[in-house]
Every structure is written in structure tokens, then in C-alpha cells.
Write a protein that holds these residues in place. Structure first.
Motif, PDB file in Angstrom:
ATOM      1  N   SER A 199       0.815  -1.225   0.000  1.00  0.00           N
ATOM      2  CA  SER A 199       0.000   0.000   0.000  1.00  0.00           C
ATOM      3  C   SER A 199       0.848   1.276   0.000  1.00  0.00           C
ATOM      4  O   SER A 199       0.443   2.285  -0.573  1.00  0.00           O
ATOM      5  N   ASP A 200       2.020   1.256   0.633  1.00  0.00           N
ATOM      6  CA  ASP A 200       2.863   2.456   0.696  1.00  0.00           C
ATOM      7  C   ASP A 200       3.956   2.471  -0.370  1.00  0.00           C
ATOM      8  O   ASP A 200       4.853   3.315  -0.326  1.00  0.00           O
ATOM      9  N   PHE A 201       3.893   1.533  -1.303  1.00  0.00           N
ATOM     10  CA  PHE A 201       4.876   1.513  -2.391  1.00  0.00           C
ATOM     11  C   PHE A 201       4.623   2.691  -3.335  1.00  0.00           C
ATOM     12  O   PHE A 201       3.490   2.994  -3.693  1.00  0.00           O
ATOM     13  N   LYS A 202       5.717   3.357  -3.739  1.00  0.00           N
ATOM     14  CA  LYS A 202       5.618   4.504  -4.634  1.00  0.00           C
ATOM     15  C   LYS A 202       6.773   4.466  -5.630  1.00  0.00           C
ATOM     16  O   LYS A 202       7.861   3.977  -5.307  1.00  0.00           O
ATOM     17  N   THR A 212      17.109  13.141  -7.539  1.00  0.00           N
ATOM     18  CA  THR A 212      17.164  12.613  -6.181  1.00  0.00           C
ATOM     19  C   THR A 212      15.778  12.228  -5.675  1.00  0.00           C
ATOM     20  O   THR A 212      14.762  12.508  -6.310  1.00  0.00           O
ATOM     21  N   CYS A 213      15.794  11.608  -4.486  1.00  0.00           N
ATOM     22  CA  CYS A 213      14.528  11.205  -3.869  1.00  0.00           C
ATOM     23  C   CYS A 213      13.665  12.423  -3.531  1.00  0.00           C
ATOM     24  O   CYS A 213      12.449  12.416  -3.744  1.00  0.00           O
ATOM     25  N   SER A 214      14.302  13.473  -3.019  1.00  0.00           N
ATOM     26  CA  SER A 214      13.545  14.675  -2.674  1.00  0.00           C
ATOM     27  C   SER A 214      12.963  15.335  -3.914  1.00  0.00           C
ATOM     28  O   SER A 214      11.857  15.888  -3.879  1.00  0.00           O
ATOM     29  N   ASP A 215      13.687  15.256  -5.027  1.00  0.00           N
ATOM     30  CA  ASP A 215      13.157  15.794  -6.279  1.00  0.00           C
ATOM     31  C   ASP A 215      11.910  15.042  -6.729  1.00  0.00           C
ATOM     32  O   ASP A 215      11.052  15.606  -7.413  1.00  0.00           O
ATOM     33  N   SER A 216      11.824  13.783  -6.354  1.00  0.00           N
ATOM     34  CA  SER A 216      10.682  12.948  -6.748  1.00  0.00           C
ATOM     35  C   SER A 216       9.593  12.907  -5.681  1.00  0.00           C
ATOM     36  O   SER A 216       8.633  12.141  -5.820  1.00  0.00           O
ATOM     37  N   ASN A 217       9.777  13.700  -4.601  1.00  0.00           N
ATOM     38  CA  ASN A 217       8.819  13.698  -3.492  1.00  0.00           C
ATOM     39  C   ASN A 217       8.663  12.318  -2.869  1.00  0.00           C
ATOM     40  O   ASN A 217       7.571  11.887  -2.525  1.00  0.00           O
ATOM     41  N   LEU A 218       9.796  11.625  -2.754  1.00  0.00           N
ATOM     42  CA  LEU A 218       9.825  10.310  -2.130  1.00  0.00           C
ATOM     43  C   LEU A 218      10.682  10.376  -0.874  1.00  0.00           C
ATOM     44  O   LEU A 218      11.519  11.281  -0.721  1.00  0.00           O
ATOM     45  N   PRO A 219      10.520   9.428   0.048  1.00  0.00           N
ATOM     46  CA  PRO A 219      11.372   9.395   1.241  1.00  0.00           C
ATOM     47  C   PRO A 219      12.848   9.339   0.872  1.00  0.00           C
ATOM     48  O   PRO A 219      13.230   8.878  -0.216  1.00  0.00           O
ATOM     49  N   SER A 220      13.671   9.775   1.782  1.00  0.00           N
ATOM     50  CA  SER A 220      15.102   9.916   1.501  1.00  0.00           C
ATOM     51  C   SER A 220      15.804   8.593   1.232  1.00  0.00           C
ATOM     52  O   SER A 220      16.883   8.571   0.637  1.00  0.00           O
ATOM     53  N   ASN A 221      15.217   7.486   1.667  1.00  0.00           N
ATOM     54  CA  ASN A 221      15.852   6.181   1.462  1.00  0.00           C
ATOM     55  C   ASN A 221      15.289   5.457   0.233  1.00  0.00           C
ATOM     56  O   ASN A 221      15.325   4.213   0.151  1.00  0.00           O
ATOM     57  N   CYS A 222      14.754   6.207  -0.725  1.00  0.00           N
ATOM     58  CA  CYS A 222      14.260   5.573  -1.947  1.00  0.00           C
ATOM     59  C   CYS A 222      15.446   5.054  -2.764  1.00  0.00           C
ATOM     60  O   CYS A 222      16.598   5.410  -2.517  1.00  0.00           O
ATOM     61  N   LYS A 223      15.157   4.223  -3.767  1.00  0.00           N
ATOM     62  CA  LYS A 223      16.193   3.622  -4.599  1.00  0.00           C
ATOM     63  C   LYS A 223      15.904   3.903  -6.063  1.00  0.00           C
ATOM     64  O   LYS A 223      14.825   4.362  -6.422  1.00  0.00           O
ATOM     65  N   GLN A 224      16.905   3.613  -6.899  1.00  0.00           N
ATOM     66  CA  GLN A 224      16.758   3.834  -8.332  1.00  0.00           C
ATOM     67  C   GLN A 224      16.802   2.508  -9.077  1.00  0.00           C
ATOM     68  O   GLN A 224      17.482   1.559  -8.667  1.00  0.00           O
ATOM     69  N   TYR A 225      16.066   2.487 -10.171  1.00  0.00           N
ATOM     70  CA  TYR A 225      16.055   1.305 -11.037  1.00  0.00           C
ATOM     71  C   TYR A 225      15.917   1.764 -12.484  1.00  0.00           C
ATOM     72  O   TYR A 225      15.117   2.649 -12.791  1.00  0.00           O
TER      73      TYR A 225
END
Length: 283
Positions: A199-202, A212-225
Motif C-alpha cells: 500500500s505504501d509503495f511509490k 534525487t529522492c527529494s526531487d521525486s517527493n519520495l522518502p530519503s531512502n528511496c532507490k533507483q532502477y
């Protein structure tokens, strides 16, 4: 006076052949001669139908490639349980195929219908709900954790996911754009609502890996793929990633973090087969 008349009124149905069940009936008498004529007529009617079906069946192209059985010369031959072998083989079709070509993988002597195997899954977890470990332990045993992390999805079915990768390539004389292996929409339509990301997946599509994660409005521990087939990159976030091992982490070469449990091949695998010898659609 009226009450008396109603009490003495008869409930007998009218004297009608239908209501009295006196309709005329026909009772055919089947003699041996008549029976033979009837069977011959039915057989003659089905001869062209059977001929057409047989012709259609004979025109179906089917080619089977065995590559992992014990005793074969293939580099993918399996000689022991849980061997974990990585290998690659190539094979060619022995004739031209016109129209759609369906690719299946086949497993023999694999009992997906075993009562423990079938029940080893959590429907709520597969639908994206956050489920307590105590609840998961009643559904997913004996495969609830790995490396101290809770498996999502848990259970024997997800843990034994089919990991072989099949791809098509053209010969040097054939352009590669003439055909492609379509791996979308291969699962049953009724199964699609049963598999939902947490449910909290984004995730957010990005144009550059410098986003960056902040640029994407995601938590700071987001990852890239980055998807190598489309060159599209994403920033994504999974909740409780430090305590949960998600599907893409268990199968990084087969499952992308963007698809997760909604991956079409995973959906196909999760529909357990009724018999020990079965085929599943790959593309």
C-alpha cells in the motif's frame, strides 16, 4: 351465503388435457434396423467435422526442447536437488511458423497440488496489505523468513518461483523487427485483482539518474532502477525495506522492483496446477 359458497367451491383443476396430464404422447419403438440407420446418419454427419478438426490439429506446430533433465548433454542438466545452476542454451525452430507462436515451459513430477504447498501463501499480503508476522506464520510456514527478513510475498509457492528466462532472437538473415516475444497479459484476467503492490509503495519516472529522492517527493531512502529494455529509469520506495525482503530482492534477474507481485510471470506461477505434469504460458 357467500362464505358458504366459497367453502364448498371445488379445488379440482378444470377438465383440460394439459392440466389433467392427458396430452397425446408418442412412444417410438427402436428396432435394430432403425438404430443402425440412426447411428449411421449421426456418424456420417460427424465425419466432415472430425476430418476438419483432425486437419487443424495436424497443422499445429509444436516443438519441445528438453534441457535440464538428468543425463542429458545440456549444460543446464540438473544432477542434484537445490543445485542452483546458472547456464544458457540456444535452440532453433526446425520449420517456419506462420501466425502466433505460444511459448510454454513444462514441469514434470512437480506437485503444486500438495495441500501444504497450495495453502502456503497469504492472500492479504499479496493484495498489498500490511500483515503482522504472527498472522503470516499461520499461513506461510514453512517459508516465512529468509536471512532474518520477512518474505513478501511469503510461502512456498512464491519461494519456488520459476526463474528460467526465455527469449527469442532472429537469424542473421531475418530482421529482428519481424517478431517479438509478448510477455504481457498472459495471466488470467481473474488473477489480476489478487496481486497488488504494498500500500505504501511509490515510484516516479525520472529522466536522469541524477534526480534525487527529494526531487521525486519520495522518502530519503528511496532507490533507483533502470529498465535496460526500455532505458526508462525510476525512483521507487518500498516501506519497511530493512525488515522485509521483497520479491524483486529475491529474484533480481526476473522481477523488476516496479512490477513486483504484479509481474505477469509471477501471476501465472502463483496459479497452482492441479496435476504433477503441467505447462504454463510464458509468452
Amino acid at each position: 351465503m357467500n362464505n358458504k359458497e366459497e367453502s364448498t367451491k371445488s379445488k379440482k383443476p378444470s377438465n383440460d388435457p394439459f392440466l389433467q396430464q392427458k396430452l397425446q404422447q408418442w412412444h417410438p419403438i427402436i428396432t435394430p434396423t432403425k438404430a443402425c440407420i440412426i447411428f449411421l446418419a449421426i456418424g456420417a454427419a460427424f465425419v466432415p467435422t472430425g476430418t476438419s478438426l483432425l486437419k487443424t490439429s495436424n497443422n499445429i506446430y509444436e516443438d519441445r526442447v528438453l534441457y535440464d533433465y538428468k543425463g542429458s548433454d545440456s549444460p543446464c542438466a540438473v544432477t542434484s536437488q537445490n543445485e542452483g545452476k546458472s547456464c544458457q542454451i540456444e535452440f532453433e525452430l526446425d520449420q517456419d511458423v506462420h501466425g502466433d507462436l505460444y511459448v510454454y515451459y513444462e514441469l514434470n513430477n512437480y506437485y503444486q497440488n500438495h495441500r501444504i504447498y497450495v495453502a502456503s501463501r497469504s492472500a492479504a499480503q499479496l493484495q498489498g496489505d500490511s500483515v503482522a508476522e504472527s498472522v503470516l506464520s499461520t499461513y506461510c510456514n514453512p517459508k516465512l523468513k529468509e536471512d532474518g527478513l520477512i518474505l513478501n510475498p511469503c510461502g512456498l509457492i512464491a519461494y519456488s518461483y520459476f526463474t528460467d528466462i526465455i527469449s527469442l532472437s532472429s537469424s542473421d538473415s531475418s530482421p529482428s523487427n519481424l517478431f517479438s516475444l509478448d510477455e504481457g497479459d498472459i495471466a488470467w484476467a481473474s488473477d489480476k485483482d489478487q496481486f497488488v503492490q504494498p500500500s505504501d509503495f511509490k515510484y516516479v519516472k525520472i529522466d536522469s539518474t541524477s534526480v534525487t529522492c527529494s526531487d521525486s517527493n519520495l522518502p530519503s531512502n528511496c532507490k533507483q532502477y533502470c529498465d535496460t529494455s526500455t532505458s526508462q529509469c525510476y525512483n521507487y520506495f518500498y516501506p519497511n525495506d530493512d525488515t522485509i525482503k521483497y520479491l524483486y530482492e529475491s529474484y533480481p534477474d526476473q522481477i523488476s522492483p516496479i512490477d513486483g507481485v504484479t509481474d505477469e510471470h509471477f501471476r501465472v506461477w502463483m496459479r497452482t496446477a492441479a496435476l504433477p505434469n503441467f505447462r504454463k504460458l510464458y509468452g
